[in-house]
Structures are given as C-alpha cells and as structure tokens.
Design a protein around this motif. Structure first.
Motif, PDB file in Angstrom:
ATOM      1  N   PRO A 117       0.833  -1.212   0.000  1.00 46.06           N
ATOM      2  CA  PRO A 117       0.000   0.000   0.000  1.00 46.06           C
ATOM      3  C   PRO A 117       0.863   1.255   0.000  1.00 46.06           C
ATOM      4  O   PRO A 117       1.925   1.301   0.610  1.00 46.06           O
ATOM      5  N   GLY A 118       0.398   2.249  -0.734  1.00 40.29           N
ATOM      6  CA  GLY A 118       1.110   3.513  -0.817  1.00 40.29           C
ATOM      7  C   GLY A 118       1.016   4.101  -2.211  1.00 40.29           C
ATOM      8  O   GLY A 118       0.400   3.524  -3.101  1.00 40.29           O
ATOM      9  N   VAL A 119       1.641   5.245  -2.392  1.00 39.21           N
ATOM     10  CA  VAL A 119       1.615   5.959  -3.661  1.00 39.21           C
ATOM     11  C   VAL A 119       3.021   5.941  -4.246  1.00 39.21           C
ATOM     12  O   VAL A 119       3.985   6.356  -3.598  1.00 39.21           O
ATOM     13  N   HIS A 120       3.136   5.445  -5.465  1.00 34.60           N
ATOM     14  CA  HIS A 120       4.430   5.395  -6.142  1.00 34.60           C
ATOM     15  C   HIS A 120       4.931   6.828  -6.345  1.00 34.60           C
ATOM     16  O   HIS A 120       4.142   7.744  -6.612  1.00 34.60           O
ATOM     17  N   PRO A 121       6.237   7.051  -6.251  1.00 37.88           N
ATOM     18  CA  PRO A 121       6.783   8.403  -6.378  1.00 37.88           C
ATOM     19  C   PRO A 121       6.493   9.081  -7.727  1.00 37.88           C
ATOM     20  O   PRO A 121       6.475  10.303  -7.821  1.00 37.88           O
ATOM     21  N   THR A 122       6.259   8.302  -8.781  1.00 34.45           N
ATOM     22  CA  THR A 122       5.978   8.911 -10.085  1.00 34.45           C
ATOM     23  C   THR A 122       4.488   9.144 -10.322  1.00 34.45           C
ATOM     24  O   THR A 122       4.106   9.687 -11.355  1.00 34.45           O
ATOM     25  N   ALA A 123       3.645   8.733  -9.389  1.00 32.35           N
ATOM     26  CA  ALA A 123       2.198   8.938  -9.532  1.00 32.35           C
ATOM     27  C   ALA A 123       1.828  10.351  -9.102  1.00 32.35           C
ATOM     28  O   ALA A 123       2.516  10.973  -8.296  1.00 32.35           O
ATOM     29  N   TYR A 124       0.715  10.848  -9.648  1.00 27.53           N
ATOM     30  CA  TYR A 124       0.201  12.156  -9.240  1.00 27.53           C
ATOM     31  C   TYR A 124      -1.162  11.949  -8.586  1.00 27.53           C
ATOM     32  O   TYR A 124      -2.057  11.325  -9.165  1.00 27.53           O
ATOM     33  N   VAL A 125      -1.319  12.480  -7.371  1.00 21.17           N
ATOM     34  CA  VAL A 125      -2.588  12.429  -6.657  1.00 21.17           C
ATOM     35  C   VAL A 125      -2.972  13.859  -6.300  1.00 21.17           C
ATOM     36  O   VAL A 125      -2.236  14.554  -5.588  1.00 21.17           O
ATOM     37  N   HIS A 126      -4.110  14.310  -6.800  1.00 24.41           N
ATOM     38  CA  HIS A 126      -4.580  15.668  -6.516  1.00 24.41           C
ATOM     39  C   HIS A 126      -4.800  15.803  -5.008  1.00 24.41           C
ATOM     40  O   HIS A 126      -5.287  14.863  -4.360  1.00 24.41           O
ATOM     41  N   PRO A 127      -4.473  16.948  -4.418  1.00 23.41           N
ATOM     42  CA  PRO A 127      -4.617  17.137  -2.970  1.00 23.41           C
ATOM     43  C   PRO A 127      -6.043  16.940  -2.449  1.00 23.41           C
ATOM     44  O   PRO A 127      -6.230  16.591  -1.286  1.00 23.41           O
ATOM     45  N   SER A 128      -7.073  17.107  -3.289  1.00 22.17           N
ATOM     46  CA  SER A 128      -8.451  16.941  -2.816  1.00 22.17           C
ATOM     47  C   SER A 128      -8.929  15.488  -2.873  1.00 22.17           C
ATOM     48  O   SER A 128     -10.028  15.167  -2.416  1.00 22.17           O
TER      49      SER A 128
END
Length: 183
Positions: A117-128
């Motif tokens: 679980p987690g967000v890959h460093p190259t992924a983009y997740v909008h702050p909202s």
C-alpha cells in the motif's frame, strides 16, 4: 471473433472453459459437457492439479502430463492422437498451435501483482482526493480532483482516474494495453 473485453478477466471472477473456447481455436474435443468446467488458473504441465488448464505444445512433455491432474489439457493437433493413446483421466482438447492458444488464454488471467500500500513516487494524486486504508497507486498513475478511493483499492501503473470518481473497496484498475496515449 470474441473480443478480450467480452470475457471474464480477473482471477476473482469465475472463468469457465466455455468462456475460453472461442479464443482457443480448437480442432477437436469441443464437447458441450466441457463448457461448465471451472478454470482457476493456467498451470505448468508438471504441477497441474484440479481446476488447472494446461497447454502442451511439445510432444516430449506428454509423459509429464501423465504425472499431473489438470481439469483440462490442450495439446497441439500434430500429436493429439498420440496424446489420446495415453488414456488421460481428464478431458483432452486439440488445437492447431497450443503455444498460441496459451498466449491467447493467458490474457484472461490476472498475473499482475499488487505492491505494498502507498503511492508510487511517479504517480500524481490531486490534494483533494481521498484515499482509504491500504490503497495502492502504481507508477505514472494520475488521480484527479475529488476522487474517492475506498479501502484496499489498487490503481496500477499508467491508469488515470477522472475527477469526482468513486472506486469501491478492494477493486483493481489496470491500464488497457490496447490504448495508446494520444500525442
């Protein structure tokens, strides 16, 4: 011709041999009674067990097939008669090219593994965006504004989730390899 999207593809979905028959290009052994056999996975000839589908593209592997117990075996038509002479206790199907049939059938079984679980460093997740517990977001994925990803969701590499989307718990989303990014 049956398209890939017409058949169940995820391992969690029930896959029946009848669902796979259109892509196997069988030359014999396609009996109606075989359509309801549930296939759990594609297995190597030497390790097959109940629920497994095996493909034998080389005649020298037939003796190994004697030692296994798949639900169904698909063999190349060039040695189908010899394979039948072994008297296997499971259905034996023949196709022109078992290697090609394997390649086509394997596309319907999930093989992609899920990372931690987690967000890959190259992924983009909008702050909202709101992410539930245990969410996995793969490389180059894009999560737009006001997206809700519930617990355990996996968004694999190169997937884009549009604004204000909601993805239910424990779902997986993978990129369609047939789609090419626009220039």
């Amino acid at each position: 011709m049956t398209q890939r999207s017409d058949l169940p593809r995820l391992r969690s979905e029930k896959i029946l041999l009848g669902d796979l028959l259109p892509v196997l290009d069988l030359s014999s052994g396609d009996g109606e009674e075989l359509h309801s056999i549930e296939i759990l996975r594609i297995a190597p000839v030497s390790k097959a067990r109940q629920g497994d589908l095996v493909f034998v593209a080389q005649e020298n592997l037939l003796p190994l097939l004697k030692e296994s117990a798949p639900s169904v075996a698909v063999v190349s038509s060039g040695f189908y008669e010899r394979a039948k002479s072994f008297g296997f206790p499971f259905p034996l199907l023949s196709c022109k090219d078992a290697m090609l049939a394997f390649a086509k059938a394997s596309a319907f079984f999930q093989t992609e593994t899920r990372g931690e679980p987690g967000v890959h460093p190259t992924a983009y997740v909008h702050p909202s965006a709101r992410l539930g517990a245990g969410v996995f977001i793969g490389p180059h994925a894009v999560i737009h504004e006001e997206v809700v990803l519930e617990n355990g969701v996996a968004v694999h590499g190169s997937v884009e989730v549009g604004a204000r989307s909601r993805i239910g718990a424990r779902r997986r989303h993978r990129a369609d390899p047939r789609r090419r990014p626009s220039p």
